[in-house]
Design an enzyme around this catalytic site. Structure first.
Site, PDB file in Angstrom:
ATOM      1  N   ASP A   1       0.798  -1.228   0.000  1.00  0.00           N
ATOM      2  CA  ASP A   1       0.000   0.000   0.000  1.00  0.00           C
ATOM      3  C   ASP A   1       0.824   1.268   0.000  1.00  0.00           C
ATOM      4  OD1 ASP A   1       0.644  -0.579   2.867  1.00  0.00           O
ATOM      5  OD2 ASP A   1      -0.507   1.251   3.192  1.00  0.00           O
TER       6      ASP A   1
ATOM      7  N   ASP B 161       5.517   0.234   3.367  1.00  0.00           N
ATOM      8  CA  ASP B 161       5.668  -0.990   4.151  1.00  0.00           C
ATOM      9  C   ASP B 161       5.514  -2.207   3.249  1.00  0.00           C
ATOM     10  OD1 ASP B 161       2.629  -1.820   4.197  1.00  0.00           O
ATOM     11  OD2 ASP B 161       2.745   0.333   4.586  1.00  0.00           O
TER      12      ASP B 161
ATOM     13  N   TYR C  13      -6.063   0.825   8.663  1.00  0.00           N
ATOM     14  CA  TYR C  13      -7.104   1.201   7.700  1.00  0.00           C
ATOM     15  C   TYR C  13      -8.471   0.865   8.288  1.00  0.00           C
ATOM     16  CZ  TYR C  13      -3.423   2.076   4.326  1.00  0.00           C
ATOM     17  OH  TYR C  13      -2.318   2.582   3.685  1.00  0.00           O
TER      18      TYR C  13
ATOM     19  N   GLU D 250       5.903   9.754   3.515  1.00  0.00           N
ATOM     20  CA  GLU D 250       5.465   8.457   3.012  1.00  0.00           C
ATOM     21  C   GLU D 250       4.478   8.660   1.862  1.00  0.00           C
ATOM     22  OE1 GLU D 250       4.170   4.090   4.688  1.00  0.00           O
ATOM     23  OE2 GLU D 250       3.572   5.843   5.854  1.00  0.00           O
TER      24      GLU D 250
END
Length: 621
Positions: free
Chosen positions: A81, A84, A233, A479
């Site tokens: 995603d 990571d 999430y 990120e």
């Protein structure tokens, strides 16, 4: 970890109005075709599984080749995603939906830029995985790996030693939001492949229909079943938006009346007609549903459901007006002019809003509906597009820091992106194994540019003052995530193609920045009424304070559930409400439902005029 189809004829109509000017994007100061190319490279860098021979991001290698084996299923493939090594199903499915929608609207412009095949390959990399993740009609695997374990390691995906346990939803452990979003992704993708790969398109549509039926029959939030996803999430908006989202995409893909009827019949109960919100992303899909419903209405496809779809359209235009700064409630902007929702990965909401604004402006133009009526004046389609272009240009470097927040684009862009694979020397350069803690010690804390450039990645971006710190440990800003870039594909293609009317913005004054809105003491909503009254006034040190009482009354004949309120321009203390992800809610211990004719009250104290209070969302049951 960051937090020829029914659709084709609209695109074709838009394409018919277009004049493709190959030098238009360069003349504007930005090479949108190059930005599009780099964006698609980013998705190759996020691939999990066995990489193909034509892989262009060569610092990556195959990874996750045993995913699903411990669970007795093949789950190799898909996308990581963000920075990571976990495969999260909900944001991955949203990513694929938005990539597909981008192609459906602006595939011709992608083809003109030489990127249509790469875009379709990016979609297929996701849908191939979803087919594997859906081995039975009522079973869907929604995660491989877990965030807690992953965050103890800083490793290249090629070296992973963390848990690769897979997690699923099924009738005993439902996940309507996860299944609904995956159904939407596969329905949208089926239209992408309808002409070139009809057998594959039919397979995707079959999976989509099964997943929608599963999601609707066995209702529940997926993060109550896959609890390891909750801290990364979590489904804050619930599953109502995903059920409507899936129905809208299935109607778009099939033209079957059942799905349009579902959308119309369940708009009140699932929140599609009740939620007026200016944020669109992997969690909350209501604005996307509302734009699709408005599209059906504008195209004359609503049939007997025109009245219901009109209520969806009103909320879609609330979104448009709020974003461009002409609404009753406007999205704040930084001094540099970009929309601002939150510090952590704010640009995800900028790219997703930019896409919705672009397609809505194009729908209005092609159907001849013209301007969007906003509380602060009409928003013309070319004016909306001008605003979109300002947001994209900000991301590409037209901002107070002169920083491009797309990695690899321009001269000044983030060099220490929070990303495991990019921050550790490529396994192709040095195949030596990198352990969990070695990655942290030798690479994460290294004060140096990343050895690998994560081309095309849209990082989280600056804060509310346009400030940005290019530091690897500043994950809120550095990120990147797949769902940041997916909506931008269509917008960049649209800009690169110089579609009809975009150049008109150059002779216009700048779209006004979002200002403080008027604050009515009495506001009437179709089903809810808000009244504010001063109950006490006093003076301290030459300053006058007021105690305000706010009454929200249900004027409908149905029960209101899931009531969310927006409160802005508040300068004092508030009591009687709890802060939630999307506004404020009445504590559940006090109120679970607001019955017809009943009211709920809360209060606040502040000097000056009343705060701005409005209804963000609710469901009628």
């Amino acid at each position: 970890m960051a937090r020829n189809s029914s659709g084709a004829h609209v695109a074709a109509a838009i394409f018919g109005l277009m004049v493709v000017a190959s030098m238009a994007s360069l003349a504007s100061g930005h090479d949108y075709a190059m930005a599009l190319k780099k964006s698609l490279l980013y998705f190759e860098a996020q691939r999990s599984g066995a990489l193909p021979p034509d892989q262009r991001v060569t610092w990556r290698a195959s990874s996750g080749l045993f995913d699903g084996k411990a669970n007795g299923v093949d789950l190799v493939g898909g996308y990581y995603d963000a920075g990571d090594n976990v495969k999260f199903g909900l944001p991955m499915a949203f990513t694929v939906t938005m990539m597909s929608w981008s192609i459906l609207e602006y595939g011709k412009q992608m083809a003109a830029s030489g990127e249509l095949k790469n875009a379709m390959d990016a979609v297929k990399w996701g849908t191939d995985y979803f087919i594997k993740a859906h081995p039975e009609p009522d079973v869907l695997y929604g995660e491989v790996g877990d965030g807690d374990t992953d965050h103890t390691c800083w490793q290249r995906p090629e070296d992973m030693t963390t848990s690769r346990q897979a997690f699923r939803v099924d009738p005993q452990n439902p996940g309507s939001d996860l299944a609904g979003e995956t159904a939407a992704a596969m329905a949208a993708a089926s239209m992408v492949f309808r002409t070139t790969y009809p057998g594959y398109a039919n397979l995707l549509l079959e999976h989509s229909k099964q997943l929608f039926e599963f999601a609707d029959k066995y209702r529940g939030k997926y993060d109550a079943s896959i609890t390891v996803a909750r801290n990364y999430y979590g489904s804050f908006s619930g599953y109502g938006d995903e059920l409507l989202w899936a129905a809208a995409w299935l109607f778009e893909a099939t033209e079957e009346p059942f799905y349009l009827e579902y959308l119309a019949r369940n708009g009140d109960a699932l929140g599609g007609t009740g939620w007026s919100i200016n944020q669109f992303g992997w969690d909350v899909k209501y604005p996307g549903v509302q734009v699709l419903a408005a599209k059906f209405l504008l195209q004359g496809r609503a049939g007997e459901h025109a009245e219901a779809l009109q209520r969806y359209r009103q909320n879609a235009e609330f979104f448009v007006c709020s974003c461009v700064g002409k609404g009753a409630v406007n999205v704040p902007r930084t001094p540099g002019g970009v929309m601002y929702h939150q510090r952590w990965n704010n640009l995800q909401f900028v790219t997703s809003a930019s896409f919705l604004l672009t397609v809505y402006a194009d729908y209005a133009t092609v159907t001849g509906r013209g301007a969007v009526r906003c509380p602060a004046g009409a928003a013309q389609p070319f004016e909306i597009l001008a605003f979109v272009k300002s947001q994209v240009n900000y991301i590409l470097g037209d901002n107070p820091r002169a920083t491009s927040y797309m990695v690899g684009y321009g001269q000044n862009y983030p060099r220490q992106v929070h990303h495991r694979g990019a921050s550790i020397v490529s396994v192709r350069t040095d195949p030596s194994f990198v352990s969990c803690q070695e990655g942290y010690a030798s690479w994460y804390n290294k004060q140096a540019v990343n050895p690998n450039t994560l081309d095309g990645a849209i990082v989280g971006g600056p804060d509310e003052y346009d400030d940005f710190a290019d530091e690897r440990n500043n994950y809120e800003q550095t990120e990147a995530a797949t769902y940041n870039s997916a909506p931008l594909l269509g917008v960049l293609a649209r800009l690169a193609g110089a579609c009809g009317g975009l150049d008109e913005y150059q002779s216009l004054p700048q779209v006004a920045a979002a200002n403080r809105t008027s604050r009515p003491a009495h506001r009437r909503h179709p089903h809810l009424e808000i009244e504010q009254n001063v109950t006490r006034t006093w003076a301290i040190r030459r300053r006058t304070y007021h105690r305000y009482s706010v009454t929200v009354t249900n004027r409908s004949r149905k029960t209101v559930r899931g009531l969310h309120l927006g409160v802005s321009e508040l300068d004092g203390r508030l009591w009687g409400l709890d802060k939630a992800r999307y506004g404020y809610v009445v504590p559940r211990r006090w109120l679970r439902a607001l019955r017809p004719g009943r009211s709920v009250r809360f209060g606040y104290v502040q000097p000056g005029p009343p705060a701005n209070v409005w209804v963000t969302g609710y469901k009628l049951v």
